[in-house]
Design an enzyme around this catalytic site. Structure first.
Site, PDB file in Angstrom:
ATOM      1  N   LYS A  44      -5.787  -3.632  -6.918  1.00 12.75           N
ATOM      2  CA  LYS A  44      -4.972  -2.643  -7.635  1.00 12.75           C
ATOM      3  C   LYS A  44      -5.086  -2.807  -9.153  1.00 12.75           C
ATOM      4  O   LYS A  44      -5.010  -1.840  -9.906  1.00 12.75           O
ATOM      5  CB  LYS A  44      -3.506  -2.741  -7.204  1.00 12.75           C
ATOM      6  CG  LYS A  44      -3.147  -1.793  -6.089  1.00 12.75           C
ATOM      7  CD  LYS A  44      -3.535  -2.231  -4.712  1.00 12.75           C
ATOM      8  CE  LYS A  44      -4.762  -1.650  -4.134  1.00 12.75           C
ATOM      9  NZ  LYS A  44      -5.047  -2.104  -2.752  1.00 12.75           N
ATOM     10  N   CYS A  98      -3.504 -11.311   0.036  1.00 12.33           N
ATOM     11  CA  CYS A  98      -2.907 -10.226  -0.755  1.00 12.33           C
ATOM     12  C   CYS A  98      -2.985 -10.527  -2.248  1.00 12.33           C
ATOM     13  O   CYS A  98      -3.497  -9.722  -3.028  1.00 12.33           O
ATOM     14  CB  CYS A  98      -1.458 -10.047  -0.309  1.00 12.33           C
ATOM     15  SG  CYS A  98      -0.506  -8.990  -1.382  1.00 12.33           S
ATOM     16  N   ARG A 100      -5.659 -22.923   0.628  1.00 17.57           N
ATOM     17  CA  ARG A 100      -5.891 -22.717  -0.814  1.00 17.57           C
ATOM     18  C   ARG A 100      -4.844 -23.513  -1.576  1.00 17.57           C
ATOM     19  O   ARG A 100      -3.717 -23.636  -1.117  1.00 17.57           O
ATOM     20  CB  ARG A 100      -5.607 -21.257  -1.193  1.00 17.57           C
ATOM     21  CG  ARG A 100      -6.687 -20.307  -0.900  1.00 17.57           C
ATOM     22  CD  ARG A 100      -6.386 -18.967  -1.618  1.00 17.57           C
ATOM     23  NE  ARG A 100      -7.360 -18.014  -1.194  1.00 17.57           N
ATOM     24  CZ  ARG A 100      -7.233 -17.246  -0.127  1.00 17.57           C
ATOM     25  NH1 ARG A 100      -6.139 -17.303   0.611  1.00 17.57           N
ATOM     26  NH2 ARG A 100      -8.191 -16.406   0.208  1.00 17.57           N
ATOM     27  N   ASP A 141      -1.140 -10.531   9.689  1.00 22.97           N
ATOM     28  CA  ASP A 141      -2.446 -10.014  10.134  1.00 22.97           C
ATOM     29  C   ASP A 141      -2.937 -10.656  11.424  1.00 22.97           C
ATOM     30  O   ASP A 141      -3.834 -10.115  12.072  1.00 22.97           O
ATOM     31  CB  ASP A 141      -3.510 -10.244   9.039  1.00 22.97           C
ATOM     32  CG  ASP A 141      -3.434  -9.215   7.923  1.00 22.97           C
ATOM     33  OD1 ASP A 141      -2.485  -8.421   7.904  1.00 22.97           O
ATOM     34  OD2 ASP A 141      -4.343  -9.215   7.059  1.00 22.97           O
ATOM     35  N   GLU A 178     -20.666   5.956   6.953  1.00 27.61           N
ATOM     36  CA  GLU A 178     -19.495   5.877   7.844  1.00 27.61           C
ATOM     37  C   GLU A 178     -19.904   6.327   9.239  1.00 27.61           C
ATOM     38  O   GLU A 178     -20.500   7.381   9.423  1.00 27.61           O
ATOM     39  CB  GLU A 178     -18.365   6.755   7.271  1.00 27.61           C
ATOM     40  CG  GLU A 178     -17.182   6.977   8.183  1.00 27.61           C
ATOM     41  CD  GLU A 178     -16.520   5.713   8.707  1.00 27.61           C
ATOM     42  OE1 GLU A 178     -16.107   4.867   7.893  1.00 27.61           O
ATOM     43  OE2 GLU A 178     -16.430   5.561   9.950  1.00 27.61           O
ATOM     44  N   GLY A 223     -13.876  -3.504   8.332  1.00 23.74           N
ATOM     45  CA  GLY A 223     -12.617  -3.947   8.936  1.00 23.74           C
ATOM     46  C   GLY A 223     -12.406  -5.437   8.757  1.00 23.74           C
ATOM     47  O   GLY A 223     -13.255  -6.141   8.188  1.00 23.74           O
ATOM     48  N   HIS A 243      14.609  17.177 -11.973  1.00 24.04           N
ATOM     49  CA  HIS A 243      13.590  18.126 -12.429  1.00 24.04           C
ATOM     50  C   HIS A 243      13.206  17.818 -13.876  1.00 24.04           C
ATOM     51  O   HIS A 243      14.100  17.557 -14.677  1.00 24.04           O
ATOM     52  CB  HIS A 243      14.137  19.546 -12.345  1.00 24.04           C
ATOM     53  CG  HIS A 243      13.183  20.573 -12.868  1.00 24.04           C
ATOM     54  ND1 HIS A 243      12.096  20.996 -12.137  1.00 24.04           N
ATOM     55  CD2 HIS A 243      13.140  21.224 -14.062  1.00 24.04           C
ATOM     56  CE1 HIS A 243      11.427  21.892 -12.854  1.00 24.04           C
ATOM     57  NE2 HIS A 243      12.041  22.042 -14.024  1.00 24.04           N
TER      58      HIS A 243
HETATM   59  C1  LIG Z   1      -9.347  -5.972  -0.744  1.00 23.57           C
HETATM   60  C2  LIG Z   1      -8.040  -5.879  -0.011  1.00 23.57           C
HETATM   61  C3  LIG Z   1      -7.049  -5.031  -0.468  1.00 23.57           C
HETATM   62  C4  LIG Z   1      -5.834  -4.950   0.182  1.00 23.57           C
HETATM   63  N1  LIG Z   1      -4.901  -4.104  -0.312  1.00 23.57           N
HETATM   64  C5  LIG Z   1      -3.704  -4.005   0.299  1.00 23.57           C
HETATM   65  C6  LIG Z   1      -2.684  -3.175  -0.231  1.00 23.57           C
HETATM   66  O1  LIG Z   1      -2.853  -2.522  -1.261  1.00 23.57           O
HETATM   67  N2  LIG Z   1      -1.486  -3.128   0.407  1.00 23.57           N
HETATM   68  C7  LIG Z   1      -1.274  -3.839   1.559  1.00 23.57           C
HETATM   69  O2  LIG Z   1      -0.168  -3.750   2.103  1.00 23.57           O
HETATM   70  N3  LIG Z   1      -2.217  -4.631   2.085  1.00 23.57           N
HETATM   71  C8  LIG Z   1      -3.415  -4.739   1.485  1.00 23.57           C
HETATM   72  N4  LIG Z   1      -4.356  -5.574   1.981  1.00 23.57           N
HETATM   73  C9  LIG Z   1      -4.050  -6.332   3.222  1.00 23.57           C
HETATM   74  C10 LIG Z   1      -3.167  -7.542   2.917  1.00 23.57           C
HETATM   75  O3  LIG Z   1      -3.819  -8.358   1.964  1.00 23.57           O
HETATM   76  C11 LIG Z   1      -2.920  -8.325   4.201  1.00 23.57           C
HETATM   77  O4  LIG Z   1      -2.385  -7.464   5.175  1.00 23.57           O
HETATM   78  C12 LIG Z   1      -1.920  -9.452   3.949  1.00 23.57           C
HETATM   79  O5  LIG Z   1      -2.401 -10.345   2.973  1.00 23.57           O
HETATM   80  C13 LIG Z   1      -1.639 -10.215   5.248  1.00 23.57           C
HETATM   81  O6  LIG Z   1      -0.722 -11.219   4.989  1.00 23.57           O
HETATM   82  P1  LIG Z   1      -0.631 -12.516   5.880  1.00 23.57           P
HETATM   83  O7  LIG Z   1       0.512 -13.305   5.304  1.00 23.57           O
HETATM   84  O8  LIG Z   1      -0.615 -12.170   7.297  1.00 23.57           O
HETATM   85  O9  LIG Z   1      -1.988 -13.312   5.635  1.00 23.57           O
HETATM   86  P2  LIG Z   1      -2.846 -13.670   4.350  1.00 23.57           P
HETATM   87  O10 LIG Z   1      -2.379 -12.994   3.138  1.00 23.57           O
HETATM   88  O11 LIG Z   1      -4.251 -13.489   4.758  1.00 23.57           O
HETATM   89  O12 LIG Z   1      -2.560 -15.230   4.133  1.00 23.57           O
HETATM   90  C14 LIG Z   1      -2.970 -16.167   5.061  1.00 23.57           C
HETATM   91  C15 LIG Z   1      -3.076 -17.509   4.377  1.00 23.57           C
HETATM   92  O13 LIG Z   1      -3.236 -18.499   5.383  1.00 23.57           O
HETATM   93  C16 LIG Z   1      -4.109 -19.515   4.893  1.00 23.57           C
HETATM   94  N5  LIG Z   1      -4.659 -20.229   6.048  1.00 23.57           N
HETATM   95  C17 LIG Z   1      -5.420 -19.735   7.050  1.00 23.57           C
HETATM   96  N6  LIG Z   1      -5.680 -20.701   7.967  1.00 23.57           N
HETATM   97  C18 LIG Z   1      -5.066 -21.823   7.522  1.00 23.57           C
HETATM   98  C19 LIG Z   1      -4.949 -23.133   8.013  1.00 23.57           C
HETATM   99  N7  LIG Z   1      -5.464 -23.506   9.180  1.00 23.57           N
HETATM  100  N8  LIG Z   1      -4.277 -24.040   7.271  1.00 23.57           N
HETATM  101  C20 LIG Z   1      -3.703 -23.693   6.099  1.00 23.57           C
HETATM  102  N9  LIG Z   1      -3.772 -22.442   5.585  1.00 23.57           N
HETATM  103  C21 LIG Z   1      -4.428 -21.518   6.291  1.00 23.57           C
HETATM  104  C22 LIG Z   1      -5.137 -18.732   4.085  1.00 23.57           C
HETATM  105  O14 LIG Z   1      -5.716 -19.567   3.113  1.00 23.57           O
HETATM  106  C23 LIG Z   1      -4.267 -17.640   3.458  1.00 23.57           C
HETATM  107  O15 LIG Z   1      -3.841 -17.999   2.155  1.00 23.57           O
HETATM  108  C24 LIG Z   1      -5.583  -5.727   1.333  1.00 23.57           C
HETATM  109  C25 LIG Z   1      -6.573  -6.602   1.799  1.00 23.57           C
HETATM  110  C26 LIG Z   1      -7.774  -6.686   1.135  1.00 23.57           C
HETATM  111  C27 LIG Z   1      -8.802  -7.638   1.639  1.00 23.57           C
END
Ligand SMILES: Cc1cc2nc3c(=O)[nH]c(=O)nc-3n(C[C@H](O)[C@H](O)[C@H](O)COP(=O)(O)OP(=O)(O)OC[C@H]3O[C@@H](n4cnc5c(N)ncnc54)[C@H](O)[C@@H]3O)c2cc1C
Length: 456
Positions: free
Chosen positions: A51, A42, A35, A303, A199, A262, A435
């Site tokens: 949120k 996130c 991107r 993740d 579910e 999931g 309190h």
């Molecule tokens: C709707 C929703 C709500 C959520 N709410 C919460 C919450 O309230 N609290 C919470 O803790 N978690 C929440 N999560 C989960 C949280 O978003 C993820 O756990 C978190 O973003 C994981 O972070 P990350 O850095 O591992 O990966 P990501 O945030 O997924 O970032 C990975 C990045 O890698 C990039 N990428 C992938 N492959 C390549 C490549 N080959 N080359 C270049 N770039 C690449 C992608 O474009 C992306 O920007 C939510 C998720 C969703 C879908």
């Protein structure tokens, strides 16, 4: 070839935090994302947009359903969905810019484009090869789909599509009553959709302590959402004006279907095969306790590795992996990582559930305190829910804290502090709490483990 000490692939809360920490430690860092906006799932399509919509839809719902009980009178109340969505985008953009500013401040090179591993120390992006003494994979996750209901992100949507709908559907079917399902289901229910969940399990949000899961379902049902539990979607009939989900002999009809069953690790086109990294059957990347993959120069966090898919878990790992690369010995305490569901009321938990502690052979004592006898909750009219504390019956060490109630997402920080520092119920109970505050429910729950609650 331009060479960096650390190349981070992915700019989500795992990747950008790792990049900043590595730069703080004096390393030359590049971060790549496919991107052009920083912040990953996130910020762009996850935590932050959801949120933002949860907050505004909660305000609307309270204006409609609760204002009279506070003696508030206003004219007819309505909303502009378009303006809500625009505000959500403004919040996202401000943080995109904020992370870009942090990258600039820390002299991190951002390279937009798809990154591909060429060898253990070379990454290709936008047609160029860059050298890396260390590579951190932080490519995140993507929604899991159903083969007979392919996402079109308009009528059959993942969380990504649900966050960008052009109008509020009259009928929303949600497949999967987990965290993302109940959060986004709540948004649309509050804005007027008829929301029905299907579910597979016999209870919602399986990560929760059973008592909390039951209470949450009861409250969401009271708010107007319907749950079809122990039900499996086996097929679907899709026509131009509606979708009918088949559940054995039964059918459920809706205008939009949100599939929230999931997420799975995302490693497409990353070139894992060129360096010999083999994902597990779940798609996660195997790592050792120092986040190192089978290739010594390549690390993985967030993740795409085992553990809860949470932004703050990814960030903790991001800090730790940067420090490891810089020669330090940090530790991530997974037991102290809280999880939150931003429904109304909120749900938050940290540590073990009672069932998990018992299954581990521990002898446990629990304490409970309801919000309805907390003075602040009475003042604000937020009386639903309770706090439950699970502790070791011999040492009194706190094993888990589980909250369903207003502002649980903020209250749980005290629980995480307690678990991180192995505090006992008595240490929590003997800590002065202001309190009237909702945090007194934690103190009282800790006292109630010892049958000493003052207000109960
Ligand atoms: C709707 C929703 C709500 C959520 N709410 C919460 C919450 O309230 N609290 C919470 O803790 N978690 C929440 N999560 C989960 C949280 O978003 C993820 O756990 C978190 O973003 C994981 O972070 P990350 O850095 O591992 O990966 P990501 O945030 O997924 O970032 C990975 C990045 O890698 C990039 N990428 C992938 N492959 C390549 C490549 N080959 N080359 C270049 N770039 C690449 C992608 O474009 C992306 O920007 C939510 C998720 C969703 C879908």
């Amino acid at each position: 070839m331009n060479t960096f000490d650390v190349v981070v692939i992915g700019s989500g809360p795992g990747g950008y935090v790792a990049a900043i920490r590595a730069a703080q430690l004096g390393l030359k860092v590049a971060c790549i994302d496919k991107r052009k906006e920083l912040g990953g799932t996130c910020l762009n399509i996850g935590c932050i947009p959801s949120k933002t919509l949860l907050h505004v839809s909660e305000l609307y719902w309270k204006m409609i359903h609760e204002s009279e009980q506070y003696g508030l009178k206003s004219g007819p109340c309505s909303y502009s969905f378009k303006d809500m969505m625009n505000r959500k985008q403004k919040v996202i953009t401000s943080f995109n810019e904020g992370i870009a500013a942090l990258f600039q401040k820390n002299k991190i090179t951002f390279l937009p484009g798809i990154a591909k591993l060429i060898s253990p120390m070379v990454v290709q992006v936008a047609g160029e090869q860059i050298g890396a003494k260390n590579i951190i994979l932080a490519t995140g996750s993507e929604p899991t789909g159903l083969p007979f209901l392919p996402f079109d992100e308009k009528k059959i949507v993942s969380s990504t599509g649900a966050l960008t709908l052009s109008k509020v559907p009259e009928r929303l079917l949600v497949v999967g009553a987990g965290v993302i399902g109940v959060e986004l289901g709540s948004v649309y229910s509050r804005l007027g959709s008829k929301v029905e969940f299907v579910e597979f399990l016999d209870h919602i949000c399986p990560i929760l302590d059973e008592s909390i899961s039951k209470e949450l379902q009861k409250i969401l049902t009271k708010q107007g959402m319907t749950f079809h539990l122990s039900s499996k979607v086996t097929g679907a009939d899709i026509s131009s004006n509606e979708i009918a989900l088949r559940m054995g002999q039964e059918q459920l009809k809706g205008d939009v279907v949100l599939i929230a069953i999931g997420r799975k690790p995302y490693t497409q086109n990353l070139g894992l095969e060129s360096v010999g990294i083999v994902p597990t059957s779940k798609g996660t990347i195997p790592i050792d306790h120092r986040f190192r993959t089978s290739v010594p120069t390549i690390y993985a966090i967030g993740d795409i590795v085992d553990g809860p898919m949470l932004a703050h878990k990814a960030s903790e790992e991001g800090v730790a992996v940067a420090e490891i690369i810089a020669g330090q010995n940090p530790i991530v305490n997974y037991l102290a990582i809280p999880n939150v569901i931003y429904t109304y009321p909120e749900v938050a938990a940290v540590g073990l559930t009672e069932a998990e502690a018992v299954a581990l052979g521990m002898s446990v004592k629990t304490g409970m305190f309801p919000f309805k006898i907390n003075s602040r909750a009475k003042c604000t009219g937020e009386e639903e829910g309770f706090v439950k504390i699970v502790s070791d019956s011999i040492s009194n060490v706190i094993l888990g804290i589980h909250i369903i109630g207003a502002h649980a997402s903020e209250l749980i920080a005290e629980g995480a502090l307690a678990i991180q520092n192995r505090l006992t119920t008595l240490q929590l109970a003997h800590t002065p709490h202001a309190h009237p505050t909702l945090s007194e429910t934690l103190k009282e729950a800790a006292l109630s483990v010892h049958h000493r609650a003052i207000y109960r």
